[in-house]
Design an enzyme around this catalytic site. Structure first.
Site, PDB file in Angstrom:
ATOM      1  N   LYS A   1       0.836  -1.210   0.000  1.00 55.87           N
ATOM      2  CA  LYS A   1       0.000   0.000   0.000  1.00 55.87           C
ATOM      3  C   LYS A   1       0.869   1.258   0.000  1.00 55.87           C
ATOM      4  O   LYS A   1       2.065   1.194   0.314  1.00 55.87           O
ATOM      5  CB  LYS A   1      -0.907  -0.010   1.235  1.00 55.87           C
ATOM      6  CG  LYS A   1      -0.145   0.094   2.555  1.00 55.87           C
ATOM      7  CD  LYS A   1      -1.074  -0.049   3.764  1.00 55.87           C
ATOM      8  CE  LYS A   1      -0.283   0.035   5.059  1.00 55.87           C
ATOM      9  NZ  LYS A   1      -1.149  -0.174   6.243  1.00 55.87           N
TER      10      LYS A   1
ATOM     11  N   TYR B   1      16.417  29.847   8.784  1.00 54.33           N
ATOM     12  CA  TYR B   1      15.268  30.596   9.311  1.00 54.33           C
ATOM     13  C   TYR B   1      15.207  30.577  10.834  1.00 54.33           C
ATOM     14  O   TYR B   1      15.361  29.531  11.468  1.00 54.33           O
ATOM     15  CB  TYR B   1      13.968  29.981   8.778  1.00 54.33           C
ATOM     16  CG  TYR B   1      13.846  30.019   7.274  1.00 54.33           C
ATOM     17  CD1 TYR B   1      14.009  31.209   6.563  1.00 54.33           C
ATOM     18  CD2 TYR B   1      13.558  28.864   6.564  1.00 54.33           C
ATOM     19  CE1 TYR B   1      13.886  31.233   5.178  1.00 54.33           C
ATOM     20  CE2 TYR B   1      13.421  28.878   5.177  1.00 54.33           C
ATOM     21  CZ  TYR B   1      13.596  30.080   4.495  1.00 54.33           C
ATOM     22  OH  TYR B   1      13.471  30.093   3.131  1.00 54.33           O
TER      23      TYR B   1
HETATM   24  C1  LIG Z   1      -0.404  -1.305   6.764  1.00 57.67           C
HETATM   25  C2  LIG Z   1      -1.045  -2.557   7.166  1.00 57.67           C
HETATM   26  C3  LIG Z   1      -0.266  -3.702   7.449  1.00 57.67           C
HETATM   27  C4  LIG Z   1       1.249  -3.709   7.458  1.00 57.67           C
HETATM   28  O1  LIG Z   1       1.715  -3.251   8.711  1.00 57.67           O
HETATM   29  P1  LIG Z   1       3.290  -3.271   9.037  1.00 57.67           P
HETATM   30  O2  LIG Z   1       3.344  -2.880  10.467  1.00 57.67           O
HETATM   31  O3  LIG Z   1       3.873  -2.227   8.129  1.00 57.67           O
HETATM   32  O4  LIG Z   1       3.802  -4.611   8.755  1.00 57.67           O
HETATM   33  C5  LIG Z   1      -0.918  -4.883   7.736  1.00 57.67           C
HETATM   34  N1  LIG Z   1      -2.266  -4.936   7.775  1.00 57.67           N
HETATM   35  C6  LIG Z   1      -3.041  -3.861   7.535  1.00 57.67           C
HETATM   36  C7  LIG Z   1      -4.518  -4.000   7.602  1.00 57.67           C
HETATM   37  C8  LIG Z   1      -2.463  -2.630   7.242  1.00 57.67           C
HETATM   38  O5  LIG Z   1      -3.243  -1.568   7.009  1.00 57.67           O
END
Ligand SMILES: *Cc1c(COP(=O)(O)O)cnc(C)c1O
Length: 364
Positions: free
Chosen positions: A35, A257
Site C-alpha cells: 500500500k 530561518y
Molecule cells: C499497513 C497494514 C499492514 C502492514 O503493517 P506493518 O506494520 O507495516 O507490517 C498490515 N495490515 C493492515 C490492515 C495494514 O493496514
C-alpha cells in the site's frame, strides 16, 4: 548519480527481507503489503520482485492500488481491504482482485458485481474498518447465504491489531477467535485467517494463524524502537545527495530561518540540497547525515529544499556524497534516526519522501 538527489531502492535487500520473514513465520504464509506506493519505495517495482518469490499474497488498501499492480502484469493474488462508498467492484471481478469486506452491504455489492473471492474483515478492537461484534450475525448470515448460492467464495478472515501492549493484542486475538467461532457455526471456515502485521508476526508465533501481512519489515525497517540491524533486516531505501556548497564560518554565525542555531566556534558548514519538500522532517533535533563518511549533525531549521550540516574541522568539498538515509549496519543514518528526531515512526519517514528525488532500482 546524475540527479541532485537519488532514492535508491535495493531489490535484493527487499527479496532478502521477504525471505527472512518467509523462513521465520513458516508454516504460516506471507502477504507482502504494498500500500501507499510500497511505503514510498515504488509498489510496481517491488511488486514485480515479490511476484517472483514464495509470498502467497500481495496486499494494498484500495482497489485502485490493486489494479495498478495488475496493469503492471503482476499475477499473484492481490487483496484490497478498504473501499469508498460507490467503488465499482466490477473492476475487482475483471482484474481478479480479492476484496477484504467489512459490511453485509459490501458483500452484496461484491456478489452483484461478480467479484467472487472475499476476505471477511472483523473489528476486534481497533475501532477502524471491519464488522463490530454486534454486526457479526448479519454480516456472517449474508456471507453464508451468498456462499451457499455459489455467488461468493469466503477465502479469508482478517483483522488488525492496535500494537498498544502485548496484553491488548492478546485481547484482540481472543476476539478474533470469537469471530472465527461465530463464522464456523455457520459453516464458514476460511482457509486464510490473518491478523498479524510486522511487529506481532515477528514476536508472537501464536498470532500468525495462516498468514501474516508484512509491510514495514519487508522494507528492512523496524516497526518499533528496535533498529533494523537488531532484527537482521536490510533497509531497502537509501537516499543520497551531494554537498552543494561549503563554507568556513566564525563562531556566532547563525544558520537558516529563525536563527535557531549559531556556530559555537569556528566550523565548516555544508549545504545539503534536501529539504522538507523532499520528505525530511522539519523538526529534526538530533538528526545527522553522513558526509564523506563522517557523521555531521543537522543544524538550524530545515528549509523546503535544503538544510545545513556542521562538519566541524573535517575536510569537505562541494560534490561530496551525503547519505541522508541508509543502513545503520553500514554506519548510515537509519529511518529510526529521523523518526526519533521528528517524534514519529519509521513508517512516516519513508512514506513521506517526496516526488522530486529520482527513484533508482538496483539489483534484482
Ligand atoms: C499497513 C497494514 C499492514 C502492514 O503493517 P506493518 O506494520 O507495516 O507490517 C498490515 N495490515 C493492515 C490492515 C495494514 O493496514
Amino acid at each position: 548519480m546524475t540527479s541532485l538527489q537519488e532514492v535508491r531502492v535495493d531489490l535484493d535487500a527487499y527479496r532478502r527481507n521477504l525471505d527472512t520473514f518467509l523462513a521465520r513465520v513458516a508454516p504460516a504464509r506471507v502477504l507482502a503489503v504494498l500500500k501507499a506506493d510500497a511505503y514510498g519505495h515504488g509498489a510496481v517495482t517491488l511488486g514485480r520482485v515479490a511476484d517472483r518469490t514464495d509470498v502467497s499474497y500481495l496486499g494494498v488498501v484500495t482497489l485502485d492500488e490493486a489494479l495498478r499492480l495488475r496493469d503492471a502484469g503482476i499475477t499473484k493474488p492481490v487483496l484490497a481491504w478498504l473501499h469508498l462508498p460507490g467503488v465499482d467492484f466490477r473492476d475487482a471481478a475483471r482484474a481478479d482482485i480479492t476484496l477484504g469486506l467489512s459490511t453485509a452491504e459490501q458483500l452484496e455489492a461484491a456478489a452483484d458485481a461478480g467479484a467472487r473471492r472475499v476476505h471477511l474483515v472483523f473489528d476486534t478492537g481497533l475501532g477502524r474498518n471491519g464488522a463490530r461484534p454486534e454486526q457479526w450475525p448479519a454480516f456472517l448470515e449474508t456471507a453464508a447465504r451468498l456462499r451457499d448460492a455459489g455467488r461468493l467464495e469466503i477465502e479469508g478472515a482478517m483483522s488488525h491489531l492496535s500494537n498498544t501492549t502485548p496484553k491488548d493484542d492478546t485481547t484482540q486475538l481472543r476476539q478474533f477467535d470469537a469471530a472465527l467461532a461465530a463464522a464456523a457455526r455457520l459453516g464458514i471456515e476460511p482457509p486464510l485467517r490473518h491478523i498479524a502485521a510486522t511487529q506481532v508476526a515477528w514476536d508472537r508465533p501464536e498470532a500468525r494463524y495462516d498468514m501474516v501481512r508484512i509491510g514495514i519489515g519487508s522494507f528492512g525497517l523496524s516497526p518499533d524502537a528496535r533498529s533494523s540491524a537488531d532484527l537482521g533486516l536490510a533497509p531497502v531505501m537509501r537516499i543520497a545527495t551531494r554537498v552543494a556548497n561549503v563554507k568556513r564560518v566564525p563562531a556566532g554565525t547563525p544558520v537558516s530561518y529563525g536563527y535557531l542555531w549559531r556556530a559555537p566556534r569556528e566550523t565548516t558548514l555544508a549545504l545539503v540540497p534536501f529539504g522538507y519538500a523532499d520528505g525530511l522532517p522539519r523538526p529534526t533535533e538530533g538528526g545527522w547525515m553522513l558526509v564523506g563518511g563522517r557523521r555531521c549533525p543537522l543544524v538550524g531549521r530545515v528549509a523546503m529544499d535544503q538544510c545545513v550540516v556542521d562538519c566541524g574541522d573535517a575536510p569537505v568539498a562541494i560534490g561530496d556524497e551525503v547519505v541522508v538515509l541508509g543502513d545503520p549496519a553500514r554506519g548510515e543514518p537509519g529511518a529510526e534516526v529521523w523518526a526519533e528526531a521528528a517524534g514519529t515512526i519509521t513508517y512516516e519517514i519513508v512514506t513521506r519522501i517526496g516526488g522530486r528525488p529520482a527513484r533508482v532500482a538496483v539489483g534484482g
